[in-house]
Design an enzyme around this catalytic site. Sequence first.
Site, short mmCIF file in Angstrom:
data_model
loop_
_atom_site.label_atom_id
_atom_site.label_comp_id
_atom_site.label_asym_id
_atom_site.label_seq_id
_atom_site.Cartn_x
_atom_site.Cartn_y
_atom_site.Cartn_z
N LYS A 194 -93.25 -41.78 30.25
CA LYS A 194 -94.45 -40.82 31.11
C LYS A 194 -95.37 -40.11 30.31
O LYS A 194 -94.68 -39.44 29.05
CB LYS A 194 -93.37 -40.34 32.35
CG LYS A 194 -92.67 -39.05 31.73
CD LYS A 194 -91.57 -38.57 32.81
CE LYS A 194 -90.84 -37.50 32.19
NZ LYS A 194 -89.63 -37.36 32.79
N TYR A 235 -111.96 -15.14 15.94
CA TYR A 235 -112.32 -14.19 17.31
C TYR A 235 -111.45 -13.05 17.19
O TYR A 235 -110.28 -12.90 16.90
CB TYR A 235 -111.92 -14.97 18.49
CG TYR A 235 -113.02 -16.03 18.82
CD1 TYR A 235 -114.24 -15.67 19.13
CD2 TYR A 235 -112.69 -17.42 18.55
CE1 TYR A 235 -115.34 -16.65 19.59
CE2 TYR A 235 -113.58 -18.53 18.99
CZ TYR A 235 -115.10 -17.94 19.47
OH TYR A 235 -116.02 -18.91 19.80
C1 LIG Z 1 -88.42 -37.51 32.23
C2 LIG Z 1 -87.12 -38.16 33.03
C3 LIG Z 1 -86.19 -38.51 32.03
C4 LIG Z 1 -85.85 -38.41 30.85
O1 LIG Z 1 -85.31 -37.16 30.34
P1 LIG Z 1 -85.15 -36.98 28.54
O2 LIG Z 1 -84.40 -35.68 28.86
O3 LIG Z 1 -86.43 -36.83 28.33
O4 LIG Z 1 -84.23 -37.99 27.98
C5 LIG Z 1 -85.15 -39.24 32.69
N1 LIG Z 1 -85.28 -39.24 34.17
C6 LIG Z 1 -86.31 -39.14 34.79
C7 LIG Z 1 -86.07 -39.37 36.31
C8 LIG Z 1 -87.23 -38.29 34.30
O5 LIG Z 1 -88.09 -37.90 35.11
#
Ligand SMILES: *Cc1c(COP(=O)(O)O)cnc(C)c1O
Length: 331
Positions: free
Chosen positions: A33, A245
């Site tokens: 994601k 800045y």
């Molecule tokens: C982001 C996410 C994960 C992954 O979590 P990590 O801590 O990065 O391994 C797993 N399940 C769901 C539903 C998520 O949203």
Amino acid sequence: MAYIKLDKSALFHNLDLITQRAGGKEKVVAVLKDNAYGHGLELMAKMLQEYGITKAVVRTRAEAERIAGFLSDIIILADTPQADGFSYAINDIEQLRNTPQGAKIELKVDSGMHRNGIRVEELEEAFGLIQDRRAELVGVFTHFRSADELSGELFWQVENWKEIKEKVRKLCEEYGIPQPRLHSANSATLFRYGVMDDFARVGIAMYGYLEIDAIFDQPPLRPVLSLWARRIASRRLAEGERVGYGGIFAANEPMEISTYDVGYADGIFRALRSCAGGEILGRVSMDSLSLAGRADEVCIIEDAKEMAHQLGTISYEVLVKLSPQIPRVVT
Ligand SMILES: *Cc1c(COP(=O)(O)O)cnc(C)c1O
């Protein structure tokens, strides 16, 4: 322009540790994601395919479409279910009422995080709706809220999850629905506890980090991403001259400094005072920052956890903020 290097050998090393812990490549779903946690979606999907991973989790349908050529089994976490071959997470009962016929669904059940998912008491109603809507129940899953902390919380939630699984099993028999796949573990749960179900959904560990309390064993993961910037200009400062800045940095003695082509537009926060390449002289600008010396190229991020620590946050946040416009190369 600044660029990101993705270290394939580090990724494969992390995947070796993860698949060993999980019990096989088929027991791992790669969480891609948000542009693969800022790493670059297509490049990551391609390397995962080469490694032999077939399943992925993304946030949106648009992300799923971009990687469909590399990974065959894709779960979408937050988008409107459609009958298009992808599996859509159902995050509340309302969503199930609007699910089109033939859509594949991954039913999320709330085991105590109270963020997304149907309540346990709604399971029966959910099965009725799945039957009415003629949706295909592919999976049932949950997410733990405290897998990263030392407390009894994880165990309490795991107990809730066990009850949910038992209820699902019975309801499937009752409704004559094939048993769905089950999954719950993220990276922290996998390394602390194991997979428990059909597979683990692994994000951050794949990228080389694990944000768990120091008391737990840290697996020897390696960061996959590093951020590099190129020199724009150099100049000599006289003693007392100030940089950038607000002029918050003043040279104590004559020195040579250079600007590098990365700034807060790229995801390098303005509050940052140092990076892998050394002390940041003055404030980070939108498209540049200044460092001592005149090297043609400098490393800005080598370990996202260090940068996160400076900013009072976690590696995830630093990584996902890296602009998708920065070119990525696999090394
Ligand atoms: C982001 C996410 C994960 C992954 O979590 P990590 O801590 O990065 O391994 C797993 N399940 C769901 C539903 C998520 O949203």
